[in-house]
Design an enzyme around this catalytic site. Sequence first.
Site, mmCIF file in Angstrom:
data_model
loop_
_atom_site.group_PDB
_atom_site.id
_atom_site.type_symbol
_atom_site.label_atom_id
_atom_site.label_comp_id
_atom_site.label_asym_id
_atom_site.label_seq_id
_atom_site.Cartn_x
_atom_site.Cartn_y
_atom_site.Cartn_z
ATOM 1 N N ASP A 1 -7.621 -5.644 1.210
ATOM 2 C CA ASP A 1 -8.237 -6.887 -0.065
ATOM 3 C C ASP A 1 -7.709 -8.321 0.448
ATOM 4 O O ASP A 1 -8.855 -8.643 0.395
ATOM 5 C CB ASP A 1 -7.536 -6.505 -1.005
ATOM 6 C CG ASP A 1 -7.634 -4.948 -1.446
ATOM 7 O OD1 ASP A 1 -8.806 -4.163 -1.576
ATOM 8 O OD2 ASP A 1 -6.485 -5.049 -2.097
ATOM 9 N N HIS B 1 0.937 -1.252 -0.289
ATOM 10 C CA HIS B 1 -0.023 0.529 -0.098
ATOM 11 C C HIS B 1 1.512 1.034 0.207
ATOM 12 O O HIS B 1 2.152 1.234 0.576
ATOM 13 C CB HIS B 1 -0.684 0.248 1.094
ATOM 14 C CG HIS B 1 -2.273 1.471 1.508
ATOM 15 N ND1 HIS B 1 -1.596 2.419 1.116
ATOM 16 C CD2 HIS B 1 -3.239 1.067 0.882
ATOM 17 C CE1 HIS B 1 -2.812 2.788 1.444
ATOM 18 N NE2 HIS B 1 -4.139 1.635 1.099
#
Length: 375
Positions: free
Chosen positions: A311, A256
């Site tokens: 996710d 990320h």
Amino acid sequence: MYFPGLEEVVVKETKICHIDLENSKIYYRGYDLEELAQYSTFEEVAYLLWFGKLPAGAELERFKAELMMYRKPPEHVDEAVKIAPKNAEPIDVLRTAVSAMALGEDLSDRSPEAELVRGLKITAAMPYIVASFDRLRRGSQPLHPGEAKSHAEYFLWALRGERPGEREVRALDVMLIIYAEHSMNNSAFTAVTVASTLSDMYAAITAAIASLKGPLHGGANVDAAKMLEEIGDAKRVESWVDQQLSRGRRIPGFGHRLYKKGPDPRLRVLRKLARDLASEKGDFKWVELAERLEEYVTAHLSQKGIYPNTDLYAAVIFKYLGLPVDINLPTFAISRVAGWVAHVLEYRQTNRLIRPTEKYVGPVGLKYVPISQRS
């Protein structure tokens, strides 16, 4: 100066969301996201994001009643969903339907009050749009469960054709809260950029959905779900990951832009939620697979600043909820629209057209040559 990808460029001041990287915390309007996930509901969080305060009882009931009033979109939007090709991606159908919501409406009023109503209409209609398309492509007729008590219950009921259990509804509700907002992400920036031109809320949210679709943004949650299915068993994690890394491929559900010193703080909620659902279902296959992935990939890639993101466990939760893989992404949109609307409304308070510049690196002074003389 040149900032590739606008990384670390501040584009606006905000009171909506604060990501405290030092303490691994996220706050919505000053409230700890983990507390909101434990005690609140998606409707209450949407109200908080839009109005800047938690609603009183009467305010929340009125807000929920307004959402219910707009659940079913205009007839022409319903028809657009019905004629969509059955092999279309659900996120594309959602984007098209939200854009179509603007048709026939007088958009000349761009006041905060008018734009808020449009945001409410979009938020309310999204579950029906996504569920209707999924049912139609499976040969069933759309449903409008007016008896549903919440956004989460409405969506699951409209998808399945039967009332979902309370634990499943609560699990999805928590997911919607967790995904509702995440500072100036790509899709929020896209919505604000469109809104800065004084275009309407429908245009801004349509653009945000298009941004969310990309695999470097929201589309990554579909990749994570496909990864779980491809691996299939926690015993295959090591060999699968080793093969991916040897080929120079990324591992879905990891990495990320913001979280390079540790895992995404939202994982604390999602990891527990995935475990709770697994326990209720009596099926630990998917959560154990994700836990093994988290352990093995973190051991190999954390030194590069790559940690698990939302996710990974979101894919597990959606799996236990029985959502088709390609419905994961529009479910993300059903949640994140709360944040998009909040950012559009906030930016418009001190609106300035977003118009970045660029650094030219091409030639200058070239002379025009007539086409007859070009070789």
